[in-house]
Design an enzyme around this catalytic site. Structure first.
Site, PDB file in Angstrom:
ATOM      1  N   ALA A  11       1.023  -1.247  -0.035  1.00 49.06           N
ATOM      2  CA  ALA A  11       0.074  -0.001   0.086  1.00 49.06           C
ATOM      3  C   ALA A  11       0.873   1.397   0.077  1.00 49.06           C
ATOM      4  O   ALA A  11       0.564   2.148  -1.039  1.00 49.06           O
ATOM      5  CB  ALA A  11      -0.798   0.116   1.391  1.00 49.06           C
ATOM      6  N   GLU A  32      10.324   3.042   6.560  1.00 51.75           N
ATOM      7  CA  GLU A  32       9.956   1.610   6.563  1.00 51.75           C
ATOM      8  C   GLU A  32      10.890   1.236   7.619  1.00 51.75           C
ATOM      9  O   GLU A  32      12.234   1.360   7.726  1.00 51.75           O
ATOM     10  CB  GLU A  32      10.335   1.096   5.188  1.00 51.75           C
ATOM     11  N   SER A  38       8.465  -2.630  -0.732  1.00 52.28           N
ATOM     12  CA  SER A  38       7.911  -3.170  -1.975  1.00 52.28           C
ATOM     13  C   SER A  38       8.499  -4.899  -1.849  1.00 52.28           C
ATOM     14  O   SER A  38       8.506  -5.528  -2.939  1.00 52.28           O
ATOM     15  CB  SER A  38       8.498  -2.704  -3.131  1.00 52.28           C
ATOM     16  N   CYS A  42       3.477 -12.615   0.251  1.00 53.14           N
ATOM     17  CA  CYS A  42       2.678 -13.666  -0.253  1.00 53.14           C
ATOM     18  C   CYS A  42       3.815 -14.548  -0.637  1.00 53.14           C
ATOM     19  O   CYS A  42       3.483 -15.597  -0.871  1.00 53.14           O
ATOM     20  CB  CYS A  42       1.750 -12.847  -1.256  1.00 53.14           C
ATOM     21  N   TYR A  61      10.797  -4.039  -6.262  1.00 49.62           N
ATOM     22  CA  TYR A  61      11.775  -3.239  -6.813  1.00 49.62           C
ATOM     23  C   TYR A  61      12.750  -2.989  -5.422  1.00 49.62           C
ATOM     24  O   TYR A  61      12.252  -3.102  -4.500  1.00 49.62           O
ATOM     25  CB  TYR A  61      11.330  -1.773  -7.116  1.00 49.62           C
TER      26      TYR A  61
HETATM   27  P1  FAD Z   1       2.657  -4.634   4.470  1.00 50.05           P
HETATM   28  O1  FAD Z   1       2.885  -5.135   3.366  1.00 50.05           O
HETATM   29  O2  FAD Z   1       2.749  -5.656   5.656  1.00 50.05           O
HETATM   30  O3  FAD Z   1       3.498  -3.441   4.666  1.00 50.05           O
HETATM   31  C1  FAD Z   1       3.352  -2.761   6.016  1.00 50.05           C
HETATM   32  C2  FAD Z   1       4.825  -2.156   6.107  1.00 50.05           C
HETATM   33  O4  FAD Z   1       4.750  -1.225   7.147  1.00 50.05           O
HETATM   34  C3  FAD Z   1       5.927  -3.137   6.516  1.00 50.05           C
HETATM   35  O5  FAD Z   1       6.877  -3.072   5.607  1.00 50.05           O
HETATM   36  C4  FAD Z   1       6.229  -2.790   8.044  1.00 50.05           C
HETATM   37  O6  FAD Z   1       7.687  -3.099   8.276  1.00 50.05           O
HETATM   38  C5  FAD Z   1       5.983  -1.192   7.998  1.00 50.05           C
HETATM   39  N1  FAD Z   1       5.680  -0.753   9.300  1.00 50.05           N
HETATM   40  C6  FAD Z   1       4.763  -1.234   9.984  1.00 50.05           C
HETATM   41  N2  FAD Z   1       4.662  -0.253  11.008  1.00 50.05           N
HETATM   42  C7  FAD Z   1       5.746   0.657  10.955  1.00 50.05           C
HETATM   43  C8  FAD Z   1       6.493   2.017  11.782  1.00 50.05           C
HETATM   44  N3  FAD Z   1       5.817   2.140  12.915  1.00 50.05           N
HETATM   45  N4  FAD Z   1       7.105   2.563  11.109  1.00 50.05           N
HETATM   46  C9  FAD Z   1       7.742   2.284   9.875  1.00 50.05           C
HETATM   47  N5  FAD Z   1       7.281   1.055   9.160  1.00 50.05           N
HETATM   48  C10 FAD Z   1       6.336   0.449   9.748  1.00 50.05           C
HETATM   49  N6  FAD Z   1      -2.205 -11.939   0.569  1.00 50.05           N
HETATM   50  C11 FAD Z   1      -2.936 -12.302  -0.710  1.00 50.05           C
HETATM   51  O7  FAD Z   1      -3.658 -11.770  -1.265  1.00 50.05           O
HETATM   52  N7  FAD Z   1      -2.599 -13.202  -1.353  1.00 50.05           N
HETATM   53  C12 FAD Z   1      -1.654 -14.244  -0.761  1.00 50.05           C
HETATM   54  O8  FAD Z   1      -1.231 -15.305  -1.346  1.00 50.05           O
HETATM   55  C13 FAD Z   1      -1.042 -13.791   0.686  1.00 50.05           C
HETATM   56  N8  FAD Z   1      -0.075 -14.752   1.055  1.00 50.05           N
HETATM   57  C14 FAD Z   1       0.368 -14.161   2.390  1.00 50.05           C
HETATM   58  C15 FAD Z   1       1.510 -14.897   3.068  1.00 50.05           C
HETATM   59  C16 FAD Z   1       1.875 -14.573   4.248  1.00 50.05           C
HETATM   60  C17 FAD Z   1       3.003 -15.452   4.961  1.00 50.05           C
HETATM   61  C18 FAD Z   1       1.684 -13.447   4.757  1.00 50.05           C
HETATM   62  C19 FAD Z   1       2.078 -12.978   5.865  1.00 50.05           C
HETATM   63  C20 FAD Z   1       0.835 -12.565   4.275  1.00 50.05           C
HETATM   64  C21 FAD Z   1       0.159 -13.086   2.952  1.00 50.05           C
HETATM   65  N9  FAD Z   1      -1.132 -12.130   2.169  1.00 50.05           N
HETATM   66  C22 FAD Z   1      -1.473 -12.710   1.065  1.00 50.05           C
HETATM   67  C23 FAD Z   1      -1.122 -10.828   2.915  1.00 50.05           C
HETATM   68  C24 FAD Z   1      -0.453  -9.822   2.264  1.00 50.05           C
HETATM   69  O9  FAD Z   1       0.659  -9.967   2.271  1.00 50.05           O
HETATM   70  C25 FAD Z   1      -1.097  -8.480   2.623  1.00 50.05           C
HETATM   71  O10 FAD Z   1      -2.295  -8.181   2.608  1.00 50.05           O
HETATM   72  C26 FAD Z   1      -0.165  -7.165   2.220  1.00 50.05           C
HETATM   73  O11 FAD Z   1       1.238  -7.330   2.300  1.00 50.05           O
HETATM   74  C27 FAD Z   1      -0.682  -5.923   2.750  1.00 50.05           C
HETATM   75  O12 FAD Z   1       0.096  -4.856   2.489  1.00 50.05           O
HETATM   76  P2  FAD Z   1       0.430  -3.395   3.295  1.00 50.05           P
HETATM   77  O13 FAD Z   1       1.093  -2.701   2.591  1.00 50.05           O
HETATM   78  O14 FAD Z   1      -1.055  -2.863   3.707  1.00 50.05           O
HETATM   79  O15 FAD Z   1       1.263  -4.110   4.440  1.00 50.05           O
END
Ligand code: FAD
Length: 439
Positions: A11, A32, A38, A42, A61
């Site tokens: 996101a 981060e 990035s 999954c 990336y």
């Molecule tokens: P994230 O990708 O979790 O990114 C959030 C980021 O914020 C992280 O990098 C974290 O380090 C950072 N962060 C948090 N707090 C702070 C802070 N205070 N200061 C600075 N940085 C911070 N979804 C699917 O649709 N299909 C799948 O097959 C699938 N498989 C998955 C398998 C596993 C093992 C896991 C754990 C998840 C899976 N998911 C899957 C879910 C998917 O990964 C998440 O829905 C997606 O990554 C969400 O994106 P995001 O950007 O919201 O959060």
């Protein structure tokens, strides 16, 4: 204009990239806490199972690409520890720094739910919630002989698949009576029988404690004890809202409340991805849908709106695909149980069908379609072969508010080796005709 993005996952990087594309002169900072942006959680099960060698391959990336090609000011190993009106405090390089913002995005993702039982802090009891924890799991899994996985949601199922691929003895302990509890019993039964061929699957069993001297040696449940040298806990995720609480409103789910522009309750503050609440397209109600494709799109929409333009996020269907060994598993919309909980009067059809013409070799698909009494389509689930293409088709129909007749009359193409002249989706719709009084 200064933009601060907290979190460099799906996101956060989607939003930052969109803002820079639309407003190249704006200053966009991403904070981060890990060393990666990035990244693709999954892909973690595939990295642990050995299908991906290096975890760096999971990053779409690298940091330099975002700095160089997209002009984003990426700060890695930078944890935002507090948020105030107009500024964030960041812990980086061993000190605290304050950065000012005009627009702010929470994109902090989700975190693994803890079990809160004795022995949880022993070495060898691990959670898989990010790339760094995945590295640890992989190292320990290679050394281990007996691995216990607690939880059989899709992450537990995918971890069981990965670890058994490494040739380890795997026990899966699930508190509910079936694996993948989001699916209805008919589909879960197919998954259960496939899992039981490869792992020791213990259902209706609750983990009471982990036990061991220096590191975990046993998992103790309400029914038995299991020897292990690695325990992986995958009992669900929670929205990661710690730094947002008190600053913006949370919704009923505990995730950050947003509108369709991904705006929070506070002006110029947005939220997207797993930390944010959105709308379930089937029910029209607020929901929390922590999945990767919605996270990317929420980030995209947040980016457009933060850049001063307008785009609305309609919500998600909770469409999902997973797998275990040769079994494809997928779901779009609601299961029958979920539909009942939402108050719908439900009709459903469960069928098993070949996926090719009867005179050619092909697979089998088990498929369930759920609708309400008016005929409105509520959800489709399947396990077996060629599941993905049917969940894709079902997602498109559900997104457009289709009914059972639409499912029946949609012109799914036919080619004998790979489909049926009466597609399994159409056969299930025809079964529902009978229940709905359609001739
Ligand atoms: P994230 O990708 O979790 O990114 C959030 C980021 O914020 C992280 O990098 C974290 O380090 C950072 N962060 C948090 N707090 C702070 C802070 N205070 N200061 C600075 N940085 C911070 N979804 C699917 O649709 N299909 C799948 O097959 C699938 N498989 C998955 C398998 C596993 C093992 C896991 C754990 C998840 C899976 N998911 C899957 C879910 C998917 O990964 C998440 O829905 C997606 O990554 C969400 O994106 P995001 O950007 O919201 O959060």
């Amino acid at each position: 204009m200064k933009v601060a993005v907290i979190g460099g996952g799906a996101a956060g990087m989607s939003a930052a990239s969109r803002i820079k594309a639309l407003r190249p002169n704006w200053e966009v900072m991403v904070f981060e806490k890990s060393s990666f942006v990035s990244h693709a959680p999954c892909g973690i099960p595939f990295y642990i199972g050995g299908a991906v060698d290096e975890f760096e391959e999971l990053c779409a990336y690298d940091v330099d690409y975002f700095r160089r090609e997209r002009g984003i000011d990426v700060h890695t190993n930078s944890k935002v520890i507090s948020v105030d009106d107009g500024s964030v405090t960041v812990e980086e390089n061993g000190k605290e720094s304050v950065y000012e913002w005009d627009r702010l995005l929470f994109a902090t993702g989700s975190r693994a739910q803890r079990l809160n039982v004795d022995g949880e802090n022993l070495d060898g009891v691990l959670y898989v919630d990010d790339i760094e924890s995945a590295q640890r799991v992989k190292i320990d899994a290679i050394e281990a002989e007996n691995v216990v996985i607690v939880g059989s949601g899709y992450i537990g199922v995918e971890m069981a698949n990965a670890i058994s691929r490494l040739g380890k003895k795997v026990t899966v302990i699930e508190v509910r009576e079936r694996p993948l509890p989001e699916y209805d019993a008919e589909i879960a039964a197919i998954i259960k029988s496939e899992m039981e061929k490869f792992v020791d699957l213990r259902l209706s069993e609750r983990v009471a404690a982990f036990d061991g001297q220096d590191c975990v040696e046993r998992v103790i449940t309400n029914k038995s004890e299991y020897r292990c040298d690695l325990a992986i806990v995958a009992v669900g995720v929670l929205p990661n809202t710690a730094i947002a609480e008190g600053f913006v409103d949370l919704g009923r789910s505990g995730a950050i409340k947003t509108n369709s522009r991904m705006e929070t309750s506070r002006e110029n503050v947005y939220a997207a991805g797993d930390c944010a609440e959105s709308v379930n397209v089937v029910t029209g109600r607020e929901d929390w849908i922590p999945l990767a494709a919605p996270a990317n799109k929420m980030g995209y929409v947040a980016g457009v709106n933060m850049a001063g333009l307008e785009l609305h996020y309609p919500g998600s269907l909770k469409s999902q695909l997973t797998g275990f060994k040769g079994l494809e598993i997928g779901k779009a919309g609601l299961s029958e149980n979920e539909a009942l909980r939402e108050g719908y009067e439900v009709v459903s059809a469960f069928i098993t069908s070949r996926t090719s013409a009867r005179y050619l070799p092909g697979g089998l698909i088990h498929l369930k379609v759920v609708a309400d009494r008016s005929g409105k389509l509520l959800g489709v689930q399947a396990a077996g072969n060629d599941v993905a293409m049917r969940i894709y088709a079902a997602s498109a129909l559900l997104y457009n508010g289709a009914d059972v007749k639409d499912l029946f009359f949609t012109d799914f193409p036919y080619y004998p080796p790979i489909s049926r002249v009466w597609d399994p989706l159409v056969v299930a719709a025809r079964n529902l005709f009978r229940k709905l009084g359609i001739p």
